[in-house]
Design a protein around this motif. Structure first.
Motif, PDB file in Angstrom:
ATOM      1  N   ALA A   1      56.344 102.914 -26.108  1.00 34.01           N
ATOM      2  CA  ALA A   1      57.250 101.785 -26.338  1.00 34.01           C
ATOM      3  C   ALA A   1      57.260 101.408 -27.813  1.00 34.01           C
ATOM      4  O   ALA A   1      56.325 101.710 -28.553  1.00 34.01           O
ATOM      5  CB  ALA A   1      56.801 100.592 -25.501  1.00 34.01           C
ATOM      6  N   ALA A   2      58.309 100.729 -28.200  1.00 38.16           N
ATOM      7  CA  ALA A   2      58.402 100.238 -29.584  1.00 38.16           C
ATOM      8  C   ALA A   2      57.266  99.263 -29.837  1.00 38.16           C
ATOM      9  O   ALA A   2      57.014  98.369 -29.033  1.00 38.16           O
ATOM     10  CB  ALA A   2      59.746  99.558 -29.805  1.00 38.16           C
ATOM     11  N   PRO A   3      56.552  99.425 -30.943  1.00 36.73           N
ATOM     12  CA  PRO A   3      55.463  98.495 -31.239  1.00 36.73           C
ATOM     13  C   PRO A   3      56.012  97.133 -31.658  1.00 36.73           C
ATOM     14  O   PRO A   3      57.099  97.043 -32.223  1.00 36.73           O
ATOM     15  CB  PRO A   3      54.741  99.173 -32.407  1.00 36.73           C
ATOM     16  N   THR A   4      55.243  96.120 -31.377  1.00 40.99           N
ATOM     17  CA  THR A   4      55.623  94.776 -31.812  1.00 40.99           C
ATOM     18  C   THR A   4      54.756  94.331 -32.984  1.00 40.99           C
ATOM     19  O   THR A   4      55.074  93.350 -33.642  1.00 40.99           O
ATOM     20  CB  THR A   4      55.454  93.772 -30.661  1.00 40.99           C
TER      21      THR A   4
ATOM     22  N   HIS B   1      46.398 101.202 -35.199  1.00 40.30           N
ATOM     23  CA  HIS B   1      46.927 102.335 -34.439  1.00 40.30           C
ATOM     24  C   HIS B   1      46.753 103.640 -35.204  1.00 40.30           C
ATOM     25  O   HIS B   1      46.711 103.672 -36.432  1.00 40.30           O
ATOM     26  CB  HIS B   1      48.394 102.104 -34.043  1.00 40.30           C
ATOM     27  N   ILE B   2      46.586 104.688 -34.444  1.00 42.19           N
ATOM     28  CA  ILE B   2      46.525 106.058 -34.944  1.00 42.19           C
ATOM     29  C   ILE B   2      47.589 106.815 -34.167  1.00 42.19           C
ATOM     30  O   ILE B   2      47.714 106.649 -32.960  1.00 42.19           O
ATOM     31  CB  ILE B   2      45.142 106.683 -34.703  1.00 42.19           C
ATOM     32  N   ALA B   3      48.348 107.677 -34.873  1.00 46.50           N
ATOM     33  CA  ALA B   3      49.526 108.301 -34.273  1.00 46.50           C
ATOM     34  C   ALA B   3      50.420 107.149 -33.810  1.00 46.50           C
ATOM     35  O   ALA B   3      50.545 106.160 -34.510  1.00 46.50           O
ATOM     36  CB  ALA B   3      49.151 109.276 -33.168  1.00 46.50           C
ATOM     37  N   SER B   4      51.013 107.256 -32.638  1.00 46.26           N
ATOM     38  CA  SER B   4      51.730 106.105 -32.076  1.00 46.26           C
ATOM     39  C   SER B   4      50.968 105.613 -30.857  1.00 46.26           C
ATOM     40  O   SER B   4      51.523 105.302 -29.814  1.00 46.26           O
ATOM     41  CB  SER B   4      53.177 106.479 -31.732  1.00 46.26           C
ATOM     42  N   LEU B   5      49.648 105.564 -31.020  1.00 46.04           N
ATOM     43  CA  LEU B   5      48.751 105.047 -29.991  1.00 46.04           C
ATOM     44  C   LEU B   5      48.371 103.631 -30.412  1.00 46.04           C
ATOM     45  O   LEU B   5      47.428 103.418 -31.163  1.00 46.04           O
ATOM     46  CB  LEU B   5      47.513 105.941 -29.865  1.00 46.04           C
ATOM     47  N   PHE B   6      49.147 102.689 -29.923  1.00 47.69           N
ATOM     48  CA  PHE B   6      48.980 101.296 -30.314  1.00 47.69           C
ATOM     49  C   PHE B   6      47.981 100.594 -29.406  1.00 47.69           C
ATOM     50  O   PHE B   6      47.760 101.015 -28.271  1.00 47.69           O
ATOM     51  CB  PHE B   6      50.347 100.586 -30.272  1.00 47.69           C
ATOM     52  N   PRO B   7      47.361  99.520 -29.892  1.00 44.90           N
ATOM     53  CA  PRO B   7      46.416  98.782 -29.057  1.00 44.90           C
ATOM     54  C   PRO B   7      47.027  98.455 -27.685  1.00 44.90           C
ATOM     55  O   PRO B   7      48.181  98.053 -27.588  1.00 44.90           O
ATOM     56  CB  PRO B   7      46.145  97.507 -29.870  1.00 44.90           C
ATOM     57  N   ASN B   8      46.259  98.708 -26.648  1.00 47.23           N
ATOM     58  CA  ASN B   8      46.629  98.452 -25.251  1.00 47.23           C
ATOM     59  C   ASN B   8      47.726  99.361 -24.713  1.00 47.23           C
ATOM     60  O   ASN B   8      48.267  99.105 -23.641  1.00 47.23           O
ATOM     61  CB  ASN B   8      47.024  96.977 -25.049  1.00 47.23           C
ATOM     62  N   SER B   9      48.064 100.419 -25.417  1.00 49.43           N
ATOM     63  CA  SER B   9      49.087 101.343 -24.947  1.00 49.43           C
ATOM     64  C   SER B   9      48.580 102.162 -23.764  1.00 49.43           C
ATOM     65  O   SER B   9      47.436 102.620 -23.765  1.00 49.43           O
ATOM     66  CB  SER B   9      49.476 102.306 -26.076  1.00 49.43           C
ATOM     67  N   PRO B  10      49.426 102.369 -22.733  1.00 48.94           N
ATOM     68  CA  PRO B  10      49.020 103.224 -21.614  1.00 48.94           C
ATOM     69  C   PRO B  10      48.703 104.657 -22.058  1.00 48.94           C
ATOM     70  O   PRO B  10      47.923 105.351 -21.415  1.00 48.94           O
ATOM     71  CB  PRO B  10      50.233 103.216 -20.686  1.00 48.94           C
ATOM     72  N   ALA B  11      49.265 105.096 -23.161  1.00 50.80           N
ATOM     73  CA  ALA B  11      49.003 106.452 -23.651  1.00 50.80           C
ATOM     74  C   ALA B  11      47.542 106.642 -24.062  1.00 50.80           C
ATOM     75  O   ALA B  11      47.041 107.767 -24.069  1.00 50.80           O
ATOM     76  CB  ALA B  11      49.923 106.774 -24.828  1.00 50.80           C
ATOM     77  N   LEU B  12      46.831 105.550 -24.353  1.00 52.58           N
ATOM     78  CA  LEU B  12      45.423 105.656 -24.746  1.00 52.58           C
ATOM     79  C   LEU B  12      44.544 106.188 -23.617  1.00 52.58           C
ATOM     80  O   LEU B  12      43.526 106.815 -23.870  1.00 52.58           O
ATOM     81  CB  LEU B  12      44.896 104.292 -25.200  1.00 52.58           C
TER      82      LEU B  12
END
Length: 184
Positions: free
Chosen positions: A168-171, A146-157
Motif C-alpha cells: 500500500a501507499a505509505p503514509t 523502512h527498508i525496500a518498501s517494507l514499511f512499519p506494520n506492513s503485512p509484507a513484513l
C-alpha cells in the motif's frame, strides 16, 4: 555471515566503499558461479554509486554479461516518472553502459493491478534465479525505518512464501504511491 557495521564519514566515502564491495563481489560470483545477481534499491543514497557503475574503469571491471540486475522495489508509476526506481537506474547508469547486463528485471510500475505485477515479477525472478539467492542486495533506510518498501506494520513484513508483494501507499514518507517490493 554476521553483519558488519561500517560507518563512513561522508556520502562520497560510503559510495567508494560500496563500489569496492560490489565490484569484488561481482568478480568473485561471476568466476565461481558464472552469475552475479545484484538487487538495486531506489532513493537518493545509491545515485552516486549507480553513476560510478557506468564510469571508467568501473564499467570495465563489472562482468556485465554475467550480471543480473533486479529491483528491490518499485513505486507504482511508469518508468519515465521521476519517482520510478527503474527510471533512476536507467538514467544514472544503465542507458550509458557499453555492455548490456545479462538481465535487468523489475516489476511493471505502471501496471494497473499491483498484485498481478508482483506475481509477474516473482515469476521472472524465479525463472532467472531458480532457487539461487541474490549475491548482493543494496538497501537504504527510510526516514520512518523502512527498508525496500517494507514499511512499519506492513503485512509484507511477515510474508514467508512469496518473494514479491504489492504494498500500500505509505503514509509516513513521500511519495505516497503504492509500491511493489521484495519480501524478507
Amino acid at each position: 555471515m554476521l553483519p558488519e557495521l561500517d560507518v563512513a564519514p561522508s556520502l562520497e566515502s560510503l559510495t567508494a566503499r560500496a563500489l569496492g564491495r560490489v565490484l569484488a563481489a561481482a568478480e568473485t560470483a561471476a568466476v565461481s558461479r558464472e552469475r552475479f545477481a545484484l538487487a538495486l534499491s531506489g532513493g537518493q543514497t545509491p545515485e552516486g554509486l549507480y553513476r560510478a557503475f557506468g564510469t571508467p574503469p568501473n564499467e570495465a571491471r563489472m562482468p556485465w554479461d554475467r550480471t543480473v540486475l533486479c529491483l528491490v522495489d518499485e513505486r507504482r508509476v511508469p518508468d519515465d516518472d521521476p519517482r520510478s526506481n527503474f527510471g533512476l537506474v536507467r538514467r544514472t547508469f544503465l542507458d550509458g553502459l557499453r555492455a548490456a547486463p545479462a538481465a535487468v528485471l523489475g516489476p511493471d510500475g505502471g501496471a494497473g493491478d499491483g498484485d498481478a505485477a508482483a506475481t509477474e515479477y516473482e515469476q521472472l525472478l524465479r525463472e532467472e534465479l531458480g532457487e539461487e539467492p541474490l549475491d548482493m542486495c543494496l538497501l537504504g533506510l527510510g526516514e520512518d525505518g523502512h527498508i525496500a518498501s517494507l514499511f512499519p506494520n506492513s503485512p509484507a513484513l511477515s510474508e514467508r512464501t512469496k518473494w514479491v508483494r504489492a504494498a500500500a501507499a505509505p503514509t509516513t514518507v513521500e511519495p505516497h504511491v503504492p509500491r511493489i517490493t521484495l519480501t524478507p
